[in-house]
Design a protein around this motif. Structure first.
Motif, mmCIF file in Angstrom:
data_model
loop_
_atom_site.group_PDB
_atom_site.id
_atom_site.type_symbol
_atom_site.label_atom_id
_atom_site.label_comp_id
_atom_site.label_asym_id
_atom_site.label_seq_id
_atom_site.Cartn_x
_atom_site.Cartn_y
_atom_site.Cartn_z
ATOM 1 N N ASP A 101 7.258 30.272 -16.082
ATOM 2 C CA ASP A 101 8.193 29.278 -16.616
ATOM 3 C C ASP A 101 7.659 27.858 -16.535
ATOM 4 O O ASP A 101 7.839 27.058 -17.454
ATOM 5 N N ASP A 102 7.009 27.523 -15.396
ATOM 6 C CA ASP A 102 6.603 26.134 -15.205
ATOM 7 C C ASP A 102 5.464 25.723 -16.127
ATOM 8 O O ASP A 102 5.227 24.533 -16.339
ATOM 9 N N TYR A 103 4.726 26.693 -16.696
ATOM 10 C CA TYR A 103 3.657 26.356 -17.631
ATOM 11 C C TYR A 103 4.129 26.365 -19.084
ATOM 12 O O TYR A 103 3.444 25.849 -19.964
ATOM 13 N N ALA A 104 5.269 26.976 -19.328
ATOM 14 C CA ALA A 104 5.703 27.202 -20.705
ATOM 15 C C ALA A 104 5.835 25.906 -21.496
ATOM 16 O O ALA A 104 5.382 25.805 -22.639
ATOM 17 N N GLU A 163 -4.972 23.786 -10.728
ATOM 18 C CA GLU A 163 -3.876 22.825 -10.711
ATOM 19 C C GLU A 163 -3.417 22.589 -9.277
ATOM 20 O O GLU A 163 -3.184 23.549 -8.535
ATOM 21 N N PRO A 164 -3.298 21.329 -8.849
ATOM 22 C CA PRO A 164 -2.766 21.057 -7.511
ATOM 23 C C PRO A 164 -1.247 21.207 -7.477
ATOM 24 O O PRO A 164 -0.561 20.843 -8.438
ATOM 25 N N PHE A 165 -0.732 21.763 -6.393
ATOM 26 C CA PHE A 165 0.705 21.732 -6.158
ATOM 27 C C PHE A 165 1.094 20.332 -5.692
ATOM 28 O O PHE A 165 0.346 19.677 -4.953
ATOM 29 N N VAL A 166 2.279 19.876 -6.096
ATOM 30 C CA VAL A 166 2.801 18.573 -5.659
ATOM 31 C C VAL A 166 4.275 18.719 -5.307
ATOM 32 O O VAL A 166 4.973 19.602 -5.808
ATOM 33 N N VAL A 231 8.515 22.228 -5.397
ATOM 34 C CA VAL A 231 7.057 22.213 -5.515
ATOM 35 C C VAL A 231 6.695 22.740 -6.897
ATOM 36 O O VAL A 231 7.163 23.802 -7.308
ATOM 37 N N LEU A 232 5.886 21.975 -7.625
ATOM 38 C CA LEU A 232 5.407 22.369 -8.947
ATOM 39 C C LEU A 232 3.920 22.086 -9.047
ATOM 40 O O LEU A 232 3.379 21.297 -8.271
ATOM 41 N N THR A 233 3.264 22.717 -10.005
ATOM 42 C CA THR A 233 1.912 22.286 -10.316
ATOM 43 C C THR A 233 2.016 20.926 -11.004
ATOM 44 O O THR A 233 2.993 20.641 -11.692
ATOM 45 N N GLN A 234 1.001 20.097 -10.821
ATOM 46 C CA GLN A 234 1.083 18.732 -11.319
ATOM 47 C C GLN A 234 1.300 18.673 -12.829
ATOM 48 O O GLN A 234 2.065 17.849 -13.335
#
Length: 285
Positions: A101-104, A163-166, A231-234
């Motif tokens: 979902d977070d990349y969509a 991808e870094p988590f932030v 927390v999400l990828t940047q």
């Protein structure tokens, strides 16, 4: 004299419009920004209209630019379909494609649009879910192919990108100062959930998982309310949320590797073509 619209000029114009940023478009098409700017000028001279304006945030199409983009997309789609058919490489069929979902929001529009332009007879069915659920569906042959997140490792050549988590909160929110800190996280077996809880445990920071779900819509809604952080990828951080700086005392998070995996079902020319497309496009987005 009849105006001629060069296919390459239209293709690069569409790439700039879709990327929204000249540098990203240049990476995608393999040209310098200066070369792309010159091509836009040539196209503007041909149609005798200003097509796009550079702003601090990227590229903005003019009204004439928007109109040309609609025509360009139709022309390119028809052109690519004709070439593929005449060369015997036209593909048709269905692909069951999984994406977290977070990349969509970031990856899917350019990825699917560019593939559709090359192969308009292919229908891509998209399933969005956390990586563990996508891997299960690949094993069950409910999916043909998926983009997934993996723990970072020294074998970085296996990843299409890293991808870094932030840490993320609502703009203006001070939710990260609460004690215990309130977290909105994905399922317990996902990398973001594990990264958040393990790093907070390591520094002895008290926390409570206030919301846990595989739904990115639900997670971001809780964060937007100002009641929790996530927390999400940047790359996946929505523009209306903000990255929490580490100066606030939150621990540094790990990075993840993004790669593509296929199911156990028999591979086909269509599936191989789609996988090749993902591998070529994803690193440039």
């Amino acid at each position: 004299m009849t105006t001629q619209l060069d296919i390459d000029l239209l293709r690069n114009f569409a790439a700039i419009a879709e990327a929204g940023v000249m540098s990203r478009a240049a990476d995608r098409v393999g040209r310098t920004q200066a070369a792309l700017s010159q091509q836009v000028k040539r196209l503007e001279i041909a149609v005798q209209q200003t097509l796009m304006i550079r702003t601090g945030r990227g590229i903005t199409l003019t009204l004439q630019g928007e109109r040309l983009l609609q025509h360009a997309q139709k022309i390119l789609r028809t052109h690519d379909e004709a070439v593929a058919e005449l060369m015997g490489v036209s593909l048709s069929g269905n692909v069951r494609f999984g994406c977290p979902d977070d990349y969509a929001r970031v990856f899917l529009p350019p990825l699917l649009q560019s593939f559709s332009q090359q192969h308009p007879q292919v229908f891509v069915e998209v399933i969005c879910a956390p990586t563990p659920r996508l891997l299960e569906q690949l094993d069950d042959q409910a999916l043909d192919i998926a983009i997934v997140s993996m723990p970072d490792s020294p074998q970085r050549d296996q990843f299409l990108r890293r991808e870094p988590f932030v840490w993320v909160c609502a703009k203006g929110s001070t939710a990260y100062t609460l004690d215990p800190i309130q977290l909105a996280l994905s399922d317990v077996d996902t990398l973001d959930h594990q990264a958040a809880t393990s790093r907070l445990d390591k520094i002895g920071r008290s926390y409570r998982v206030a919301y846990a779900s595989g739904s990115m819509t639900g997670l971001t809604a809780v964060v937007r309310s100002g009641q929790a952080i996530t927390v999400l990828t940047q790359t996946a951080v929505p523009p209306d949320l903000q990255v929490i700086p580490l100066s606030t005392g939150l621990p540094k998070l790990p990075s993840v590797g993004i790669t593509v995996k296929t199911g156990r079902s028999k591979s086909s020319r269509l599936l191989k073509s789609f996988e090749t497309h993902i591998r070529s496009v994803l690193p440039t987005l």
